[in-house]
Structure formats: structure tokens, C-alpha cells
Design a protein around this motif. Sequence first.
Motif, short mmCIF file in Angstrom:
data_model
loop_
_atom_site.label_atom_id
_atom_site.label_comp_id
_atom_site.label_asym_id
_atom_site.label_seq_id
_atom_site.Cartn_x
_atom_site.Cartn_y
_atom_site.Cartn_z
N ALA A 8 9.27 -6.98 11.61
CA ALA A 8 9.27 -6.23 10.68
C ALA A 8 8.22 -6.02 9.88
O ALA A 8 7.27 -6.79 9.86
CB ALA A 8 10.47 -7.19 9.80
N MET A 9 8.02 -5.07 8.94
CA MET A 9 7.16 -4.74 7.88
C MET A 9 7.86 -4.53 6.74
O MET A 9 8.56 -3.30 6.47
CB MET A 9 6.14 -3.28 8.26
CG MET A 9 5.45 -3.38 9.30
SD MET A 9 4.32 -2.04 9.43
CE MET A 9 5.45 -0.99 10.54
N MET A 10 7.76 -5.25 5.71
CA MET A 10 8.71 -5.02 4.48
C MET A 10 7.76 -4.46 3.38
O MET A 10 6.58 -5.28 2.90
CB MET A 10 9.17 -6.63 4.15
CG MET A 10 10.41 -6.50 3.13
SD MET A 10 10.32 -8.08 2.46
CE MET A 10 11.55 -8.79 2.93
N PHE A 11 8.17 -3.58 2.62
CA PHE A 11 7.04 -2.90 1.77
C PHE A 11 7.86 -2.87 0.23
O PHE A 11 9.10 -2.81 0.26
CB PHE A 11 7.42 -1.33 1.92
CG PHE A 11 6.16 -0.95 3.36
CD1 PHE A 11 4.84 -0.86 2.60
CD2 PHE A 11 6.57 -0.81 4.58
CE1 PHE A 11 3.96 -0.43 3.94
CE2 PHE A 11 5.75 -0.56 5.49
CZ PHE A 11 4.34 -0.62 5.13
N GLU A 12 7.14 -3.36 -0.54
CA GLU A 12 7.66 -3.36 -1.89
C GLU A 12 6.61 -2.80 -2.80
O GLU A 12 5.91 -3.74 -3.29
CB GLU A 12 8.04 -4.85 -2.45
CG GLU A 12 8.57 -5.02 -4.00
CD GLU A 12 8.82 -6.30 -4.16
OE1 GLU A 12 8.48 -7.38 -3.57
OE2 GLU A 12 9.48 -6.60 -5.44
N PRO A 13 6.86 -1.64 -3.07
CA PRO A 13 5.69 -1.15 -3.95
C PRO A 13 5.72 -1.51 -5.54
O PRO A 13 4.69 -1.39 -6.03
CB PRO A 13 6.03 0.32 -3.73
CG PRO A 13 7.46 0.62 -3.36
CD PRO A 13 7.83 -0.59 -2.90
N THR A 14 6.85 -1.69 -6.19
CA THR A 14 6.86 -2.24 -7.55
C THR A 14 6.91 -0.82 -8.43
O THR A 14 6.28 0.11 -7.79
CB THR A 14 5.85 -3.27 -7.98
OG1 THR A 14 4.56 -2.52 -8.34
CG2 THR A 14 5.57 -4.36 -7.16
N GLU A 15 7.11 -1.17 -9.50
CA GLU A 15 7.19 0.02 -10.48
C GLU A 15 5.76 0.62 -11.04
O GLU A 15 5.76 1.63 -11.60
CB GLU A 15 8.03 -0.18 -11.68
CG GLU A 15 7.76 -1.11 -12.60
CD GLU A 15 7.74 -2.60 -12.36
OE1 GLU A 15 8.08 -2.90 -10.97
OE2 GLU A 15 7.34 -3.50 -13.01
N THR A 16 4.86 -0.45 -10.82
CA THR A 16 3.73 0.04 -11.40
C THR A 16 2.50 0.63 -10.52
O THR A 16 1.37 0.99 -10.76
CB THR A 16 2.94 -1.42 -12.09
OG1 THR A 16 2.58 -2.17 -10.73
CG2 THR A 16 3.78 -2.15 -12.88
N GLU A 17 3.23 1.32 -9.36
CA GLU A 17 2.41 2.11 -8.79
C GLU A 17 2.80 3.78 -8.82
O GLU A 17 4.05 3.96 -9.13
CB GLU A 17 2.47 1.98 -7.20
CG GLU A 17 2.38 0.73 -6.64
CD GLU A 17 0.95 0.58 -6.83
OE1 GLU A 17 0.00 1.18 -6.61
OE2 GLU A 17 0.45 -0.80 -7.76
N SER A 18 1.56 4.68 -8.89
CA SER A 18 1.99 5.92 -9.38
C SER A 18 2.38 6.75 -8.07
O SER A 18 2.29 6.33 -7.21
CB SER A 18 0.97 6.44 -10.07
OG SER A 18 -0.27 6.72 -8.93
N LYS A 19 3.02 7.80 -8.32
CA LYS A 19 3.54 8.71 -7.24
C LYS A 19 2.28 8.98 -6.29
O LYS A 19 2.19 9.08 -4.99
CB LYS A 19 3.97 10.11 -7.65
CG LYS A 19 4.18 11.17 -6.43
CD LYS A 19 4.99 12.28 -7.07
CE LYS A 19 5.27 13.19 -5.99
NZ LYS A 19 3.86 13.79 -5.30
N GLU A 20 0.91 9.26 -7.06
CA GLU A 20 -0.15 9.61 -6.27
C GLU A 20 -0.56 8.58 -5.39
O GLU A 20 -0.95 8.38 -4.31
CB GLU A 20 -1.26 9.83 -7.31
CG GLU A 20 -1.34 11.03 -7.87
CD GLU A 20 -0.26 11.28 -9.05
OE1 GLU A 20 0.31 10.16 -9.56
OE2 GLU A 20 0.24 12.23 -9.43
#
Lengths: 482, 461
Positions: free
Chosen positions: A419-431
Motif C-alpha cells: 500500500a501507498m497511503m496518500f493524505e494531502p490535507t487541506e493546506t495543499e494548493s491545486k498547483e
Amino acid sequence: MKLLFEKDIHGSNSFSFPEPNIPDTVDVAIPEEFLRTSRLGIPELAEVETVRHYTALSKLAFGVDDGSYPLGSCTMKYSPKICESIAQLPGFADIHPYQSPLTVQGALKLLDELQEVLAQLTGTDRFTLQPAAGAHGELCGIMIVRAYHKSRGTDGQRRVVLVPDSAHGTNPATASAVGYQVRVVKSGQDGLVDLDDLKSKLGDDIAALMLTNPNTVGLFEKNILEISRLVHESGGLLYYDGANLNAIVGVARPGDMGFDVCHVNLHKTFATPHGGGGPGAGGVGVKEFLAPFLPSPTIERDEDGFYSFGTNLPESIGKIKTFYGNFGVCVKAYTYIRLLGYDGLRAVAQNSVLNANYLKKTLSEYYDIPFDVICKHEFVATNARQAKKGIRTLDIAKRLIDFGYHPPTIYFPLIVGEAMMFEPTETESKERLDELASAMKTIAEECENEPDRVKGAPYTTVIGRVDETLAARKPILKYTIE
Amino acid sequence: MQYIPNPKNKIDEMLSVLGLSSLSDLFNDIPFEIRQKCVSVNDKPGESELEVRRHLEQLAQENWSAEDAPIFLGAGCYDHYIPAAVDYLLKRSEFSTSYTPYQPEISQGILQGIFEYQSLICRLTEMDVANASLYCGGSALAAACRIASEATKKRKVLLPTSLHPEYAQIVKSAGIADFYETVDVPIIDAASAVPSGVIDLNILDSILDEDTAAVVIPYPNFYGCLEPVGAIIEKVRAKTKALVIMSVDPFALALLKPPGQWGADIAVGDAQVLGNRMSFGGPHLGFMAVTEKLLRKIPGRLVGQTVDDRGNRSFVLTLQAREQHIRREKANSNICSNQALCALATSMYLALIGPDALKQAAEIAHRLTNYAKQRFQQAGFHLRYSAPVFREFAISLDRPTEANEFLLENGIIGGYELNDALLFALTEKRTREEVDELVDAMIEFSFPGKKTGEGAGENVK
């Protein structure tokens, strides 16, 4: 890089304290048998060398302020700097835990208000901020479960805590740290708790079910009300692991799902920084019927608005941490909650979920996504396509470092291989998300065209892959002069 | 104030990529009746940074800090001086905003920092192995008791009544898991004369038996006194296979014989005293150091030295087969997050102060303690306990709470209130003038009308 001990130069540290103006006749009065005779093995460095040492070490570390940190289940979001500077105020950082309540009204008020807002956000009735970390909150919560069963005379019979196979390792470890046996509940093909398996494992020996919701594959346990009914009918309690609260804060509450006791990680949902592994804080909320078992002391407010500590909880589980918890962390979380307000917290959940789904969508072109439905704040991808070229998840993670990112959580949850589990969180921009996706795309292409390049990663770091087997086989856990 | 970098148009763009029309569409998997209950829970709006700062500064001002008044409280948390460079370096966000160093290639800074911390704790305690930190001194002691019960396969943990009461409570709370049972060992505390305030060796001898898993020795004890460590350990070794757990004030180890030299099996304690601010009781950090024999029983993170594929010395989390994320219900502890940044602060503190100034600070604290003791005694006060102390001592009083209130009215944060005494702690931050103010105020309280420095009155025990 040299260790502190390798920079030791005798006579180079001139730090000193002012001698107090007391008579010379007042001397050291410790009997000789107690005195240290050996040299104090602390290295001697000039201040400038110590400052350079730690500055250099900091450059060999990677924090959220350095770049995207999509480490699943860890909620590595940006920590507002105002929270740091508030926690440093002398009125918070330089107060003693045993001062008279008269002199710490501001601190007690802050803790009381934080407890109240966390109870509101989780749909619980009473809160404690004593636990120092998420796993410590679990310990506190499961001790409360056990104290509850003891009070009802059912402790001898209810010896088992149920834990899904997708759970964080802390859940089963917590259950056994409180003296329970662990029984594992299987997940179904859809990544959710298998209701039939749950039913087959329920019985009058169950003390509680520990559940993370959304769960560790990033999916909301949509049958939660049914799960809650089943567990309660069997006489067990429902424990909420708040590790993934960031996905639903302000949108849904554990208390409304039927959970009786829950912990929240202030260092995840409420943005206090992770400190290279800690300190965090893991407050615990309970429904009213469990309030008598909360740890002591509690914070009390009288009719005149005067705050003090209360110890009138005869059935309390007692104390679990020296003093009252990681107060400094609570100050940061309280500051964060005031900044955001309720709408702001809801926006946190919405945008963390949006970012996760957006990243999942863009990555799904290049990587296998085992549960490709609307996820919450995190999702799991695998190396299934890349495995054909002999690429492991570890290789992909290490290669991602070369592109300037912290890798996702790997080899967890255990129910998904590689598994690779990604959690980007809300503080990352679309860019930022687009850039991350683009890096992952490049890696996918490399896996196809030059797999050895991926297998040899990382290339840009100060060290390459380490020999973990050697570290464990011949443990060197401290500096010794060769 | 929010910390979401995407403006509305970007959010809409992302939603359209997903084929959704609104953010709430992302939550349709949550049963409606659950979401509905959350709608009107709280409508408190967010505030600007300036408003929040004003409010929080106001709250902070409602507290008396160590900057506002001299503090004579100790009892497990001490107002020691911290060099400016500690706070300065802790602000490096690579340290503060990183996670547990699971990826060694980009975490050598944290890993080496913790390896150095482990090494420094081993040197202070002269034990073989130290872990990367636990939550606090009390929880570290509870963890040590669990180790002892598992290592010896015995059940009884002996806790002297001179142990910090909160540490004792934490050990007893953790006892709900049934790994051990606790037995209190009384101290010499006769009502007449001045009792010594340390473990009663005769009673200890009568309690020690084959089922003893551990004997806990606070060092110094809660009343500041030095327990007869050598005699206690001799008795334990003569009669049992129990482990000796020393609960140590690591600041005191600048002057005192370290637990390793006494022959302890486990040393635990709270390293707040080494570079961490009091912060109303946390975050601080528990430390644990053990003998080589107990290496695989130690809970929590451990950083080890190894080499990378290019032959460089490097550091990595190791012996993880003890831990929850690998062993799950078979792990020796459930700990995950620890107090890593506090551990880093402790290393920075030790490096910045250095061995000479650390010893100097300990000597100053100790000499100020002796000075204060002498002044109290000259004024007619009685020590509550007679055993030698390091930097804390108790003065017998009929009305300790009122005495503390009186001190507060005089701008002094007094001692820890015992039933019949006040426990005062001195650090190198205190001055002779502050000690004189304390003693003079206590004289005024206890012997009204007498001039400072004069003899005993009626209401002294």
C-alpha cells in the motif's frame, strides 16, 4: 556529519551562572556516598558550534514547511505560526502546574473552553485533555471502558476488544496494554468492516469495538449506525479512534454515530506541529454515563466563574500523566480553533476530502487504486502496475523523495498489499497537487522505461538506503569512543 | 482566518474534474441523519490573527508567570534557566514540523539528534541503553513497572510513600491491566522528633519476598531527601530477583552518583529540568534507560547507527519488532507519538550549558537550598524531615495553605502544600535576596510582631 561528542573540545564552553551572594560557609552538604565521582560525559562546545551543529542537523530534516508531506493517517498539515508564538508567551510557557488556581485562571479557562469545544465537535458530553498523544488517548479511553465494566461487575466476563484488520497498530496494542485479548474483525472487499464477520465475533465476552471512521483506507464506514446497534446490543462499548477526524470535523460527529468514547489528536486535526515525533496531545471525550471514570483531576468552574481543579471522581481511572497533559500543545490547538471558527473547521474537512479525491483521480491514471470510490481525507494506491517491472512500493516512495516530496505512508494498512497511503490535507494548493501528480507520473514512466533508476533511488539525499538489518542485528544505540 | 490556499475558482475547477457540483457532494456516504445533527452545533465564526492574539495575550496575562514572581515550587517541575539558544534552535521548522523519522534519507537530522539524546541520557545515568523519550516521568515509571513484571514474571511492585504522589497514582492507574500489583512501603515519619523522611529499611525488609517484581527508589524523593540507596539495593539483591527501578531527577545527576553506578536495572524520570519550560506541566518528557539485558524490553522509539548503501554512517529507527505498528497486540507498549522535540531541547540544553555550568547550576541550587534551610531554622522553623537533601526541603507548618496565601499577597509563589508542611524548591534562578524575602515573609506569617531573623513563636510545630 560529526556527532556532538566528536566536536568536544575541552575548555571551549564558557557558559556560566552568577554565584549567589551567600556566605561561603554555606557549602555542598551532600554525604560523600551520594556524590558523583565520575566525569559528567557531556561534550564541551562553544555556543557557536552548538548552534551550527543543530542548524546543520535541521538541514538534514524535512518538515511540512519544506514541502508537501502526504503521509497517510498522519495529517501533516500546515501549522499556523501565530499558534507557536502564543504558546511561547510567559503567561503560558512559564507557569508551574502547582500554582494556586488564583494565579492560573487564564490557563484553566483556556483548558475548560477547549474541552467544551472539543466535546461539541465530537458530540460527546465530557472531555479530558490529560492524554499526551493519540495512543495515550486510546489508553485512557480503553481504561475508561474497563473501569465501566468493572463498575457493572462485567469485567471478568468481558475480556475481549474487537479491532478491525485495517486498524492502526496502536488499537490492538492499546487493548493488550489494558489487559484485554484482541479479536480481529475482517474487512470486506469494499474496504469496510464486514458486517457478517462482525456479527460472528460479537458476544457477551466483548468489552468494546475500536473503530476509526473514516477508516484507514480512507472510507467512511457507512454502516456505522448498524455497527453501533450491533455492538451495543451485545453489551459492548464503541470506541472512536480520532486519527482521521480531519476528514469530517464540522460535518459529522462520532457521538452522533453512536460512539461512547473517543480520542482526538490535537496534532492532527487541530494543526499543532508534530515535532519530529512529538509532543502531541490526545484529548478524550465520553458520553455522560462514562464521565465518572474520567481521569483526575477535572477542571471545575463555580457560579462566580472561578476555575479550580476537582478531584471528586470516586470511580475515576486515576491519573495517566504527570500534571494535566501537554498544556502547551493545548494552547496551540485552542488558538487554531479560534482562528478558524466552526465554518473554518468544516472547510478543513471539505477541502481535505476534495484534495484527496482530486489527487486520487489524477493518480488513478498511472497507479492502481484498490477502492476507487469517493474517499475521505486519504486514499490507498498500490504498485500493482509497476510490480510487473519488479518495482516495489518502497522504490516508488524513495524515488518520490528525489522530486522534493515526503513519501506517502507505505505498507499500511495491512489489508492492502504494497500500500501507498496518500493524505494531502487541506493546506495543499491545486498547483502543489498537480506537481505531486506530475512527479508520480514521471516515476510511473520511469518504472516502465528505466526501472533500475527507480530501484536505486533516492539520489539527491545526504545518504542512500540504509542497512536496517544491520542496525537491528548489531544494535548501536549510543555513541561510544571507538 | 483559514489556511486553505485554494481560492473558490480553484475549488470549483477541482470539483468539476471530479464531476461534482458542490463540496457537500463529497460527504454523501455519511448517513444523512448523522450529518443533520452536526449542522447547528456551533456557529462561532473564525477570528483574525490580531483578534486572536489580543484574546490570548489577555488570557496569558491572567496567569502569574515565573517572570512576574519568584517561584519556590518544585515537586516534579522546576523553574530552571534555559539558554536563549535552545528556544531559538527549536524554532527551526525542519525539527518542529516533521513527523516521526520513518524515512531515514530525509530525516538524518532528527535521527542523529535523537541518537545524541539517547547517548546523553546514557552518560548522565550511566546506564547502557536509553529510548527516544516517553510522555512524562510518571508514565515512564509505569512502563518500567510493566517491564519489571514481565522480565521477572513476578507481580509485586513496591512503591515507597516518598515517591511523587502523581507518579504513584499513574503506576496504580496502569495497574488496571493486571500486569502487577502495587504495595506501599512506608517511610520513617514518626510523629515526635524530626523523622528522616526516607524508606524504612526494616519495613522494606519485611515486605520484600520472592514475588517482588520491582522496588522503586525515588532519587531524590518527593520531599527532596536522599534515600539510603545503597542499603535498599543491598536488601533487594539479598532477598529477591526483583528489578531496581530508580526514579531520578536528571538535573541532580550533575552532582549525584548516577543510577548505573548504584546498580539500578532501570532509570526513569522527567527531563523537563533539562531545557524544557514548565508550561503548566507539559509538554515535558519522560526518559527511560535500562541495562543491556533489558534492551529488547524497552518501549518506544529507538534510534540506531548503521550504514547506507554508499557506506556512510547513518541513523535509523531500529528494533521496531517491539513496537505497535509491527507487533500490534503483541507489542510491549502502545506508544506511537512521543516527546521528540522535548528530547531535542534536552540535548540542546546539555550541549549549550556544558558539563561545568551544569555542575555549577546544581551546586548553586543546592547551596541556596542549604542557605534557605539554615535561615528557616535560625528563625525557629523546623524541618519536616531530617535526611540530607539536594534542592528541595519541607518546613513544618500548622497552616500551609494560609502561609502560601500570605506569600502570594507578598508577591511570592510559595511551596507545595503538604498536610503539615510546605515543600520549597530552589533553582539556580533564585537569588539570595529572593530567599531572604521568602524567609522574612514566612517569619511575618508565623511569628507576627517578631522582627525577621528572630526566634521561634508558639504556632510553629
